[in-house]
Scaffold this active site. Sequence first.
Site, mmCIF file in Angstrom:
data_model
loop_
_atom_site.group_PDB
_atom_site.id
_atom_site.type_symbol
_atom_site.label_atom_id
_atom_site.label_comp_id
_atom_site.label_asym_id
_atom_site.label_seq_id
_atom_site.Cartn_x
_atom_site.Cartn_y
_atom_site.Cartn_z
ATOM 1 N N SER A 1 40.963 39.436 42.799
ATOM 2 C CA SER A 1 42.201 39.717 42.069
ATOM 3 C C SER A 1 43.343 38.875 42.613
ATOM 4 O O SER A 1 43.364 38.522 43.800
ATOM 5 C CB SER A 1 42.557 41.206 42.222
ATOM 6 N N TYR B 1 44.253 48.124 48.084
ATOM 7 C CA TYR B 1 43.343 47.580 47.068
ATOM 8 C C TYR B 1 43.235 46.066 47.224
ATOM 9 O O TYR B 1 42.131 45.516 47.326
ATOM 10 C CB TYR B 1 43.823 47.919 45.649
ATOM 11 N N LYS C 1 39.951 43.521 48.499
ATOM 12 C CA LYS C 1 39.456 42.314 47.840
ATOM 13 C C LYS C 1 39.489 41.123 48.791
ATOM 14 O O LYS C 1 38.546 40.332 48.879
ATOM 15 C CB LYS C 1 40.297 42.011 46.593
HETATM 16 P P1 NAD Z 1 36.363 49.425 35.600
HETATM 17 O O1 NAD Z 1 36.732 50.589 36.422
HETATM 18 O O2 NAD Z 1 36.408 49.517 34.125
HETATM 19 O O3 NAD Z 1 34.877 48.929 35.993
HETATM 20 C C1 NAD Z 1 34.349 49.101 37.282
HETATM 21 C C2 NAD Z 1 32.939 49.672 37.099
HETATM 22 O O4 NAD Z 1 32.311 49.790 38.356
HETATM 23 C C3 NAD Z 1 32.959 51.059 36.443
HETATM 24 O O5 NAD Z 1 32.057 51.066 35.360
HETATM 25 C C4 NAD Z 1 32.504 51.986 37.571
HETATM 26 O O6 NAD Z 1 31.718 53.070 37.061
HETATM 27 C C5 NAD Z 1 31.673 51.050 38.446
HETATM 28 N N1 NAD Z 1 31.666 51.424 39.869
HETATM 29 C C6 NAD Z 1 32.745 51.629 40.670
HETATM 30 N N2 NAD Z 1 32.341 51.931 41.916
HETATM 31 C C7 NAD Z 1 30.968 51.887 41.918
HETATM 32 C C8 NAD Z 1 29.969 52.098 42.900
HETATM 33 N N3 NAD Z 1 30.258 52.458 44.151
HETATM 34 N N4 NAD Z 1 28.664 51.952 42.540
HETATM 35 C C9 NAD Z 1 28.329 51.603 41.257
HETATM 36 N N5 NAD Z 1 29.234 51.397 40.274
HETATM 37 C C10 NAD Z 1 30.542 51.543 40.615
HETATM 38 O O7 NAD Z 1 37.276 48.208 36.103
HETATM 39 P P2 NAD Z 1 37.437 46.733 35.494
HETATM 40 O O8 NAD Z 1 38.825 46.614 34.992
HETATM 41 O O9 NAD Z 1 36.290 46.411 34.629
HETATM 42 O O10 NAD Z 1 37.346 45.871 36.847
HETATM 43 C C11 NAD Z 1 36.127 45.258 37.199
HETATM 44 C C12 NAD Z 1 36.388 44.469 38.470
HETATM 45 O O11 NAD Z 1 37.466 43.556 38.242
HETATM 46 C C13 NAD Z 1 36.822 45.320 39.660
HETATM 47 O O12 NAD Z 1 36.205 44.789 40.830
HETATM 48 C C14 NAD Z 1 38.331 45.121 39.727
HETATM 49 O O13 NAD Z 1 38.817 45.264 41.042
HETATM 50 C C15 NAD Z 1 38.461 43.705 39.248
HETATM 51 N N6 NAD Z 1 39.761 43.380 38.663
HETATM 52 C C16 NAD Z 1 40.221 44.094 37.596
HETATM 53 C C17 NAD Z 1 41.472 43.772 37.045
HETATM 54 C C18 NAD Z 1 42.026 44.561 35.883
HETATM 55 O O14 NAD Z 1 43.252 44.495 35.642
HETATM 56 N N7 NAD Z 1 41.212 45.266 35.122
HETATM 57 C C19 NAD Z 1 42.227 42.720 37.571
HETATM 58 C C20 NAD Z 1 41.713 42.011 38.662
HETATM 59 C C21 NAD Z 1 40.468 42.357 39.196
HETATM 60 C C1 WQD Z 2 52.467 44.330 33.988
HETATM 61 C C2 WQD Z 2 53.968 44.271 33.779
HETATM 62 C C3 WQD Z 2 55.168 45.933 35.012
HETATM 63 C C4 WQD Z 2 53.662 49.391 32.765
HETATM 64 C C5 WQD Z 2 47.854 45.326 37.634
HETATM 65 C C6 WQD Z 2 47.346 45.727 38.955
HETATM 66 C C7 WQD Z 2 46.584 44.588 39.583
HETATM 67 C C8 WQD Z 2 45.526 44.064 38.649
HETATM 68 C C9 WQD Z 2 46.074 43.775 37.270
HETATM 69 C C10 WQD Z 2 43.398 44.840 39.515
HETATM 70 C C11 WQD Z 2 54.746 44.484 35.081
HETATM 71 C C12 WQD Z 2 55.329 46.146 33.503
HETATM 72 C C13 WQD Z 2 53.883 48.102 33.217
HETATM 73 C C14 WQD Z 2 54.708 50.111 32.145
HETATM 74 C C15 WQD Z 2 56.150 48.210 32.443
HETATM 75 N N1 WQD Z 2 44.449 44.983 38.612
HETATM 76 N N2 WQD Z 2 55.102 47.527 33.053
HETATM 77 N N3 WQD Z 2 55.919 49.476 32.008
HETATM 78 O O1 WQD Z 2 50.993 45.403 37.920
HETATM 79 O O2 WQD Z 2 50.816 43.013 37.059
HETATM 80 O O3 WQD Z 2 48.758 44.254 37.761
HETATM 81 O O4 WQD Z 2 46.766 44.949 36.818
HETATM 82 O O5 WQD Z 2 43.197 43.897 40.254
HETATM 83 O O6 WQD Z 2 45.983 45.098 40.744
HETATM 84 O O7 WQD Z 2 48.458 46.004 39.750
HETATM 85 O O8 WQD Z 2 49.923 44.877 35.666
HETATM 86 O O9 WQD Z 2 50.000 45.995 33.483
HETATM 87 O O10 WQD Z 2 50.652 47.331 35.553
HETATM 88 O O11 WQD Z 2 52.176 45.534 34.699
HETATM 89 O O12 WQD Z 2 57.248 47.686 32.298
HETATM 90 O O13 WQD Z 2 54.570 51.304 31.718
HETATM 91 O O14 WQD Z 2 54.352 45.340 32.914
HETATM 92 O O15 WQD Z 2 56.385 46.165 35.692
HETATM 93 O O16 WQD Z 2 55.875 43.645 35.039
HETATM 94 P P1 WQD Z 2 50.257 44.379 37.155
HETATM 95 P P2 WQD Z 2 50.647 46.030 34.826
#
Ligand code: NAD
Ligand code: WQD
Length: 349
Positions: free
Chosen positions: A126, A150, A154
């Site tokens: 991330s 978090y 990572k």
């Molecule tokens: P998500 O929660 O939808 O998917 C994660 C999946 O992993 C879920 O289906 C959950 O059931 C499974 N899981 C969690 N812990 C587990 C475990 N111990 N054993 C087996 N399965 C497990 O989240 P996502 O948004 O799809 O994110 C996927 C990956 O991408 C994550 O590693 C997250 O940190 C990373 N990521 C997400 C975002 C975002 O904004 N969605 C941004 C950057 C990075």
């Molecule tokens: C986006 C923008 C808020 C909600 C998050 C996680 C990060 C990663 C990606 C896992 C910001 C604004 C939001 C609301 C708002 N996930 N906002 N009102 O914070 O950039 O990243 O998702 O890796 O870990 O932190 O994304 O969608 O929360 O916010 O004004 O009700 O929207 O301030 O500027 P963020 P977000």
Amino acid sequence: MSEKILVTGGLGYIGSHVVVELCAAGYEPVIVDNLSNARASVLERLERLTQRALTHYDVDIRNRAALETVLEREPGAGLIHLAAFKAVGESVEEPLKYYDNNVAGSVALFDVFERAGGGGIVFSSSAMVYGDVKVFPLHEGMPVQPNNPYGASKAMMEQVLADLAQAPGAKTRGLSLRYFNPAGAHDSALIGEDPKDRPNNLFPIIVQVAVGQRDHLTIFGEDYDTPDGTGVRDYIHVVDLAQAHVMALRALLDGAFEQPFTALNLGTGTPYSVREVVTAFERELGQTLPQKMGERRSGDVATLLADPSAAERAIGWSAQRDLPDMVRDAWRWAGAARQWGLWNDDDQS
Ligand code: NAD
Ligand code: WQD
């Protein structure tokens, strides 16, 4: 016989889209997901979408014995590791929950994978590893200085993977993909973001306002040093993100990387402010969204923007979809999901 690829978290938001793209590219995904943040119904919808039976193991990545059984039954040289908890706020309140799941779980997984013969690991990281940055766009050489548990989980796993891949005699090579802000859904509207608990991210919150589950959107601050004062992010369509995983895996398995470990940003390099996202939704919906100005959210940075050029050079990937595509696909998915009774606070199926 298609090449088997282990996909942990394969029933989650991003993982399910990765499964679709793996099938389209001729691979056989083997899903490991303990359903801690996904519904079992995703598997059936994935099988409809891919027109094939899919293998899913309801296994926790912290269960070494179960992982060993899976790898014995499903030998393969590729692993895409997405399973993790991902809520920044929750990680601050419950850091050990995040270190146990995201770090201890990943160490167990990498250990079993290496002992089973190793191969290529594509790791889901991330932009949170960069921490509270004031510069942009961000390239991969920027310091890794996470400012929440978090993001630290990572960063730790990137270091673990790099150390494993660089160890003498290691059979595993690693590639970390640092996602910026994933958004949108598959255009079939069969899969998409399906938050089990109340989401914190902007896109799903706007959708909840649009469907009447929330009475308004609070915009967290309009006094940032950005063009319109609201927060600026690098939103990336989840299908673009999923396709990047397949291209990254192929390059890793083909030995395209000189180093045993590499990190790549996955973003578009195109900035969008909160106000621009809201306006894009209002244009798509043909209605004004109820919104209020609020205080800044603690931990937020003004601008988070990727320099995506390294991924373009290394794996030939660049984003193909823009903000209107993300908004259209997110909205289409929300409508379909509600027909199935998803996106309801009381629904826990
Ligand atoms: P998500 O929660 O939808 O998917 C994660 C999946 O992993 C879920 O289906 C959950 O059931 C499974 N899981 C969690 N812990 C587990 C475990 N111990 N054993 C087996 N399965 C497990 O989240 P996502 O948004 O799809 O994110 C996927 C990956 O991408 C994550 O590693 C997250 O940190 C990373 N990521 C997400 C975002 C975002 O904004 N969605 C941004 C950057 C990075
Ligand atoms: C986006 C923008 C808020 C909600 C998050 C996680 C990060 C990663 C990606 C896992 C910001 C604004 C939001 C609301 C708002 N996930 N906002 N009102 O914070 O950039 O990243 O998702 O890796 O870990 O932190 O994304 O969608 O929360 O916010 O004004 O009700 O929207 O301030 O500027 P963020 P977000």
